[in-house]
Design an enzyme around this catalytic site. Sequence first.
Site, mmCIF file in Angstrom:
data_model
loop_
_atom_site.group_PDB
_atom_site.id
_atom_site.type_symbol
_atom_site.label_atom_id
_atom_site.label_comp_id
_atom_site.label_asym_id
_atom_site.label_seq_id
_atom_site.Cartn_x
_atom_site.Cartn_y
_atom_site.Cartn_z
ATOM 1 C CG MET A 68 0.711 68.266 -24.996
ATOM 2 S SD MET A 68 -0.925 67.922 -26.000
ATOM 3 C CE MET A 68 -1.622 69.738 -25.979
ATOM 4 C CB CYS B 24 7.217 63.645 -18.459
ATOM 5 S SG CYS B 24 8.018 63.253 -20.024
ATOM 6 C CE LYS C 13 -0.982 65.855 -17.274
ATOM 7 N NZ LYS C 13 -0.408 64.730 -17.625
ATOM 8 C CG ASN D 67 -4.185 63.999 -18.976
ATOM 9 O OD1 ASN D 67 -3.080 63.683 -18.897
ATOM 10 N ND2 ASN D 67 -4.658 64.440 -19.992
ATOM 11 N N GLY E 261 -7.037 60.109 -22.778
ATOM 12 C CA GLY E 261 -7.734 59.314 -23.868
ATOM 13 C C GLY E 261 -9.137 60.106 -24.087
ATOM 14 N N GLY F 199 -5.390 66.842 -23.973
ATOM 15 C CA GLY F 199 -4.218 67.235 -24.697
ATOM 16 C C GLY F 199 -4.205 67.366 -26.086
#
Length: 320
Positions: free
Chosen positions: A11, A93, A132, A204, A206, A226
Amino acid sequence: MSQKRLSIAPMIDWTTADFRYFARLFNPNVVLYTEMISTGAILKGNRSRHLRFDDLEHPLVLQLGGADSSEMTKCAVIAQNEGFDEVNINVGCPSDRVQHNKIGACLMAEPKTVAELVKNMQSAVDIPVTVKHRIGIDHFDSYEFMRDFVATVASAGCQHFIVHARVAWLQGLSPKQNREIPPLRYDEVYRLKQEFPELNIEINGGIDSIDDIKSHLNHVDGVMIGRAFYHNPYLLAEANSLWDTSIPKRSEILAKLYPYLEAKVADGEVLATMARHYLGLFQGLTGARKWRQALSGKPKLTIEDIKQAADEVLALNPEA
């Protein structure tokens, strides 16, 4: 959990070295990630600053942002030489800034480019190279699109995929909205694991509780969390139950954190900048708000200020 994996998502501005050290004090097993760091920052910027870490942080993954095969390969070699345990390619991203440089989620539309990155990087290093990514981008949002992306990249040698279970909308949504508005589609990540049982598939998006982690691990090989870990880091401590290891108290974590802070202040680091990462330590407990207030907005913050604030909260929560 011996064959499963739990990790903290990369992050920007959050998973700095100061947060990662703090996170490791809660849990010795979770895999830590750096922020996404661009190849330009490593090759042309302050490399020692961007890549600094404490040995305590292992296992530690460097997440790279880039699309130029030569530059990404050079950075993978640097990562290995610096002592990182893995290198991860950011294909998730959605921000405008990274799209302009052909970094992040837009690379899902170019699976052959990502495959070439993996192939060349793996040929140059011994540490794992992972990817990712999202389940899709914009109107390329079918399961088949993601499946074909993974198949192409896996054919180049990638064995580990971390899948953010939301489509990234590159047009019309901000990065923050891209973490909230597109619906989560966990079933498609589960299906991916079923179709590619030989691959390590990590989920990944929620996920914010131990029960959630346990539920997902029935279907995939790992879970990445995260913001939930950042805003409530004690969830990391509670996750020790997954390994049947003891859960440290907050007072024990602070006792180990203080020497780190003292060393960093002695090196010229600004304590107020570091302290922003620790605001969630007492999340959910009596006095948590006063703790956050004590650490926020004080350029002249001292370690004694932090100790006093912590002692006041701990007095209200003797079991913490």
